[in-house]
Design a protein around this motif. Structure first.
Motif, PDB file in Angstrom:
ATOM      1  N   LYS A 102      -4.331   4.242   0.366  1.00 12.99           N
ATOM      2  CA  LYS A 102      -4.003   4.066   1.778  1.00 12.99           C
ATOM      3  C   LYS A 102      -2.605   3.466   1.869  1.00 12.99           C
ATOM      4  O   LYS A 102      -2.345   2.399   1.319  1.00 12.99           O
ATOM      5  CB  LYS A 102      -5.032   3.153   2.443  1.00 12.99           C
ATOM      6  CG  LYS A 102      -4.924   3.111   3.939  1.00 12.99           C
ATOM      7  CD  LYS A 102      -6.082   2.338   4.527  1.00 12.99           C
ATOM      8  CE  LYS A 102      -5.977   2.274   6.029  1.00 12.99           C
ATOM      9  NZ  LYS A 102      -7.062   1.502   6.603  1.00 12.99           N
ATOM     10  N   ALA A 103      -1.693   4.194   2.540  1.00 13.91           N
ATOM     11  CA  ALA A 103      -0.302   3.759   2.535  1.00 13.91           C
ATOM     12  C   ALA A 103       0.431   4.234   3.777  1.00 13.91           C
ATOM     13  O   ALA A 103      -0.059   5.091   4.511  1.00 13.91           O
ATOM     14  CB  ALA A 103       0.393   4.310   1.293  1.00 13.91           C
ATOM     15  N   ARG A 104       1.610   3.662   3.957  1.00 20.09           N
ATOM     16  CA  ARG A 104       2.549   4.125   4.976  1.00 20.09           C
ATOM     17  C   ARG A 104       3.660   4.868   4.257  1.00 20.09           C
ATOM     18  O   ARG A 104       4.053   4.509   3.155  1.00 20.09           O
ATOM     19  CB  ARG A 104       3.165   2.949   5.733  1.00 20.09           C
ATOM     20  CG  ARG A 104       2.244   2.350   6.727  1.00 20.09           C
ATOM     21  CD  ARG A 104       3.032   1.441   7.683  1.00 20.09           C
ATOM     22  NE  ARG A 104       2.100   0.742   8.527  1.00 20.09           N
ATOM     23  CZ  ARG A 104       1.722  -0.507   8.343  1.00 20.09           C
ATOM     24  NH1 ARG A 104       2.222  -1.218   7.372  1.00 20.09           N
ATOM     25  NH2 ARG A 104       0.857  -1.066   9.151  1.00 20.09           N
ATOM     26  N   VAL A 105       4.198   5.877   4.926  1.00 17.07           N
ATOM     27  CA  VAL A 105       5.293   6.637   4.349  1.00 17.07           C
ATOM     28  C   VAL A 105       6.592   5.889   4.609  1.00 17.07           C
ATOM     29  O   VAL A 105       6.860   5.458   5.725  1.00 17.07           O
ATOM     30  CB  VAL A 105       5.350   8.046   4.982  1.00 17.07           C
ATOM     31  CG1 VAL A 105       6.553   8.814   4.480  1.00 17.07           C
ATOM     32  CG2 VAL A 105       4.069   8.799   4.691  1.00 17.07           C
ATOM     33  N   LEU A 125       5.801   5.301  -1.019  1.00 14.24           N
ATOM     34  CA  LEU A 125       4.628   4.908  -0.250  1.00 14.24           C
ATOM     35  C   LEU A 125       4.516   3.399  -0.276  1.00 14.24           C
ATOM     36  O   LEU A 125       4.674   2.772  -1.326  1.00 14.24           O
ATOM     37  CB  LEU A 125       3.368   5.540  -0.858  1.00 14.24           C
ATOM     38  CG  LEU A 125       3.347   7.064  -0.876  1.00 14.24           C
ATOM     39  CD1 LEU A 125       2.110   7.552  -1.603  1.00 14.24           C
ATOM     40  CD2 LEU A 125       3.393   7.620   0.531  1.00 14.24           C
ATOM     41  N   GLN A 126       4.250   2.835   0.872  1.00 11.96           N
ATOM     42  CA  GLN A 126       4.091   1.397   0.977  1.00 11.96           C
ATOM     43  C   GLN A 126       2.626   1.113   1.258  1.00 11.96           C
ATOM     44  O   GLN A 126       2.115   1.438   2.325  1.00 11.96           O
ATOM     45  CB  GLN A 126       4.981   0.857   2.106  1.00 11.96           C
ATOM     46  CG  GLN A 126       6.439   1.171   1.860  1.00 11.96           C
ATOM     47  CD  GLN A 126       7.287   1.099   3.103  1.00 11.96           C
ATOM     48  OE1 GLN A 126       6.770   1.039   4.205  1.00 11.96           O
ATOM     49  NE2 GLN A 126       8.597   1.118   2.920  1.00 11.96           N
ATOM     50  N   ILE A 128      -0.853  -0.416   2.240  1.00 13.93           N
ATOM     51  CA  ILE A 128      -1.229  -1.282   3.353  1.00 13.93           C
ATOM     52  C   ILE A 128      -2.566  -1.967   3.125  1.00 13.93           C
ATOM     53  O   ILE A 128      -3.001  -2.758   3.939  1.00 13.93           O
ATOM     54  CB  ILE A 128      -1.240  -0.525   4.699  1.00 13.93           C
ATOM     55  CG1 ILE A 128      -2.174   0.684   4.659  1.00 13.93           C
ATOM     56  CG2 ILE A 128       0.155  -0.086   5.060  1.00 13.93           C
ATOM     57  CD1 ILE A 128      -2.294   1.401   5.984  1.00 13.93           C
TER      58      ILE A 128
END
Length: 161
Positions: A102-105, A125-126, A128
């Motif tokens: 599960k990540a933010r672009v 990818l960061q 979360i």
């Protein structure tokens, strides 16, 4: 002072033009995706119709109205329509990128439609989630040192700091 204002105005204009280009590219990409989805839906509908026609021909097998030529054509129409639908689904699936967690672009500098070589960095990818599942080997003599809830540091050459 005028030079600074002109530079700032030129920079703002360049940023606005870049934003407009990105918006146009995103719109074109969305339209292309919608066209591909529509082609896939049409191919699936053709496959369903071809299947129904094949079933009708099969039902006529013991009837004087049965034609082996029409049956063969229906069978091949169904196979071709199914193959077209499957081919379009594969194209869509190949364009899909899924993060392994599960990540933010993050920010990317790639343009829509760009050709990517194997191993090209697409985007960072960061994560979360606070929790991450890591599967690793641990020598038996070190297993007694770890307990549930212990904090560990994980490093990898594939994931630079």
């Amino acid at each position: 002072m005028q030079d600074a204002e002109r530079r700032r105005a030129a920079q703002e204009k360049a940023e606005a033009e870049a934003a407009a280009r990105r918006a146009a590219e995103e719109k074109a990409e969305a339209e292309a995706a919608a066209r591909l989805a529509a082609r896939t839906a049409a191919a699936e509908a053709e496959a369903r119709l071809a299947r129904a026609n094949l079933d009708r021909r099969e039902a006529l097998r013991n009837s004087p109205a049965f034609s082996i030529q029409e049956f063969d054509k229906s069978r091949e129409d169904f196979a071709a329509a199914t193959a077209r639908a499957q081919s379009l689904k594969v194209i869509i699936e190949r364009k899909r990128i899924v993060a392994p967690f599960k990540a933010r672009v993050g920010i990317t500098d790639l343009q829509p439609g760009a050709y990517l070589e194997i191993g090209t960095l697409i985007v960072r990818l960061q994560g979360i989630d606070d929790d991450v599942y890591i599967d690793f080997a641990l020598p038996q003599e070190n297993a007694a040192l770890l307990h549930p809830g212990d904090e560990v540091a994980v490093t990898s050459p594939a994931l630079p700091d």
